[in-house]
Design a protein around this motif. Sequence first.
Motif, PDB file in Angstrom:
ATOM      1  N   ARG A  26      -4.729  -6.038  -9.468  1.00  0.00           N
ATOM      2  CA  ARG A  26      -4.142  -4.700  -9.534  1.00  0.00           C
ATOM      3  C   ARG A  26      -5.150  -3.701 -10.104  1.00  0.00           C
ATOM      4  O   ARG A  26      -5.275  -2.582  -9.620  1.00  0.00           O
ATOM      5  CB  ARG A  26      -2.876  -4.700 -10.387  1.00  0.00           C
ATOM      6  CG  ARG A  26      -1.714  -5.376  -9.719  1.00  0.00           C
ATOM      7  CD  ARG A  26      -0.502  -5.316 -10.601  1.00  0.00           C
ATOM      8  NE  ARG A  26       0.665  -5.836  -9.922  1.00  0.00           N
ATOM      9  CZ  ARG A  26       1.884  -5.761 -10.398  1.00  0.00           C
ATOM     10  NH1 ARG A  26       2.107  -5.184 -11.569  1.00  0.00           N
ATOM     11  NH2 ARG A  26       2.891  -6.262  -9.732  1.00  0.00           N
ATOM     12  N   CYS A  65       3.961   1.361 -17.909  1.00  0.00           N
ATOM     13  CA  CYS A  65       3.789   1.724 -16.494  1.00  0.00           C
ATOM     14  C   CYS A  65       2.783   2.855 -16.339  1.00  0.00           C
ATOM     15  O   CYS A  65       2.488   3.595 -17.272  1.00  0.00           O
ATOM     16  CB  CYS A  65       5.118   2.105 -15.846  1.00  0.00           C
ATOM     17  SG  CYS A  65       5.742   3.731 -16.247  1.00  0.00           S
ATOM     18  N   GLU A  72       3.437   1.991 -11.048  1.00  0.00           N
ATOM     19  CA  GLU A  72       2.944   0.615 -11.203  1.00  0.00           C
ATOM     20  C   GLU A  72       3.402   0.135 -12.568  1.00  0.00           C
ATOM     21  O   GLU A  72       2.963   0.651 -13.595  1.00  0.00           O
ATOM     22  CB  GLU A  72       1.416   0.613 -11.103  1.00  0.00           C
ATOM     23  CG  GLU A  72       0.772  -0.718 -11.324  1.00  0.00           C
ATOM     24  CD  GLU A  72       0.899  -1.663 -10.141  1.00  0.00           C
ATOM     25  OE1 GLU A  72       1.902  -2.390 -10.080  1.00  0.00           O
ATOM     26  OE2 GLU A  72      -0.010  -1.676  -9.300  1.00  0.00           O
ATOM     27  N   ASN A  83       5.137  -8.305 -14.626  1.00  0.00           N
ATOM     28  CA  ASN A  83       5.547  -8.730 -13.283  1.00  0.00           C
ATOM     29  C   ASN A  83       6.353  -7.646 -12.566  1.00  0.00           C
ATOM     30  O   ASN A  83       7.103  -7.933 -11.634  1.00  0.00           O
ATOM     31  CB  ASN A  83       6.338 -10.041 -13.343  1.00  0.00           C
ATOM     32  CG  ASN A  83       7.598  -9.892 -14.178  1.00  0.00           C
ATOM     33  OD1 ASN A  83       7.813  -8.869 -14.813  1.00  0.00           O
ATOM     34  ND2 ASN A  83       8.418 -10.926 -14.183  1.00  0.00           N
ATOM     35  N   GLY A  84       6.194  -6.400 -12.972  1.00  0.00           N
ATOM     36  CA  GLY A  84       6.930  -5.299 -12.342  1.00  0.00           C
ATOM     37  C   GLY A  84       6.431  -5.014 -10.941  1.00  0.00           C
ATOM     38  O   GLY A  84       5.273  -5.255 -10.613  1.00  0.00           O
ATOM     39  N   ARG A  85       7.320  -4.512 -10.118  1.00  0.00           N
ATOM     40  CA  ARG A  85       6.974  -4.185  -8.739  1.00  0.00           C
ATOM     41  C   ARG A  85       6.445  -2.755  -8.642  1.00  0.00           C
ATOM     42  O   ARG A  85       6.872  -1.873  -9.377  1.00  0.00           O
ATOM     43  CB  ARG A  85       8.194  -4.318  -7.845  1.00  0.00           C
ATOM     44  CG  ARG A  85       8.620  -5.735  -7.669  1.00  0.00           C
ATOM     45  CD  ARG A  85       9.638  -5.843  -6.545  1.00  0.00           C
ATOM     46  NE  ARG A  85       9.898  -7.237  -6.296  1.00  0.00           N
ATOM     47  CZ  ARG A  85      11.108  -7.752  -6.268  1.00  0.00           C
ATOM     48  NH1 ARG A  85      12.152  -6.996  -6.441  1.00  0.00           N
ATOM     49  NH2 ARG A  85      11.254  -9.040  -6.038  1.00  0.00           N
ATOM     50  N   LEU A  86       5.569  -2.557  -7.704  1.00  0.00           N
ATOM     51  CA  LEU A  86       5.049  -1.225  -7.405  1.00  0.00           C
ATOM     52  C   LEU A  86       6.109  -0.457  -6.621  1.00  0.00           C
ATOM     53  O   LEU A  86       6.677  -0.972  -5.662  1.00  0.00           O
ATOM     54  CB  LEU A  86       3.764  -1.340  -6.572  1.00  0.00           C
ATOM     55  CG  LEU A  86       3.167  -0.033  -6.064  1.00  0.00           C
ATOM     56  CD1 LEU A  86       2.628   0.784  -7.226  1.00  0.00           C
ATOM     57  CD2 LEU A  86       2.053  -0.323  -5.064  1.00  0.00           C
ATOM     58  N   LYS A  87       6.377   0.782  -7.034  1.00  0.00           N
ATOM     59  CA  LYS A  87       7.322   1.656  -6.325  1.00  0.00           C
ATOM     60  C   LYS A  87       6.537   2.843  -5.789  1.00  0.00           C
ATOM     61  O   LYS A  87       5.603   3.332  -6.434  1.00  0.00           O
ATOM     62  CB  LYS A  87       8.409   2.177  -7.274  1.00  0.00           C
ATOM     63  CG  LYS A  87       9.168   1.107  -7.990  1.00  0.00           C
ATOM     64  CD  LYS A  87      10.283   0.590  -7.150  1.00  0.00           C
ATOM     65  CE  LYS A  87      11.091  -0.396  -7.964  1.00  0.00           C
ATOM     66  NZ  LYS A  87      12.264  -0.838  -7.319  1.00  0.00           N
TER      67      LYS A  87
END
Length: 190
Positions: free
Chosen positions: A118, A166, A178, A182-186
């Motif tokens: 990332r 974030c 971002e 383990n967070g998802r990209l929006k």
Amino acid sequence: KFNLKDRLDLFVDIYDKDSYRNSFQDILPNIIGKLIMQVEQDDSKNKDDYKDILRRRTLEFLGDPRIVKNNSNNQWVRAGQKAKMVFIRWISQYDLDLFFTIIDRSLNSDASKMWRYRKAFWNSYREHINMIWVCFGAYAKMDIRRNKIFGKDMFYGNFLPNDKSCLIIELGDYIFVERSHNGRLKVWSK
């Protein structure tokens, strides 16, 4: 004729002496704006050092151009729109680096491997990013304060939950969020 280093040295002398800074308060935004543009066009090996010299003093004197408060917006108008946009890009790149420094400190080895990709991805776009805003959870903010990772050099938002952080990134016509760990990209269109 002054070279860029001489101009920055003179600026630092004026700025770091309160009596001089107060005397030149009306023209300092213009001086800062011109120096930002000159450093941006500089192609010497000292460019990053010059940016650091300007970043701290500019944030202290003119404030963060991403935040509108008091008369800081008027000061940035006097510095110039181009200088303002260049400076926003500079501090956004600085914030990106600091974000990854903070995140690297809080990850276990498995998560660190994932974030390596990332980090490489966002670093490959750093010259195209319009603006970044970082938001830290409570745990990251405690780490920042405890280890004195940065002082007035960075402004950041608050993020819940406490163990996550974030990045809010404006890139072209899109806004990316971002999330750490383990967070998802929006992604949203502006």
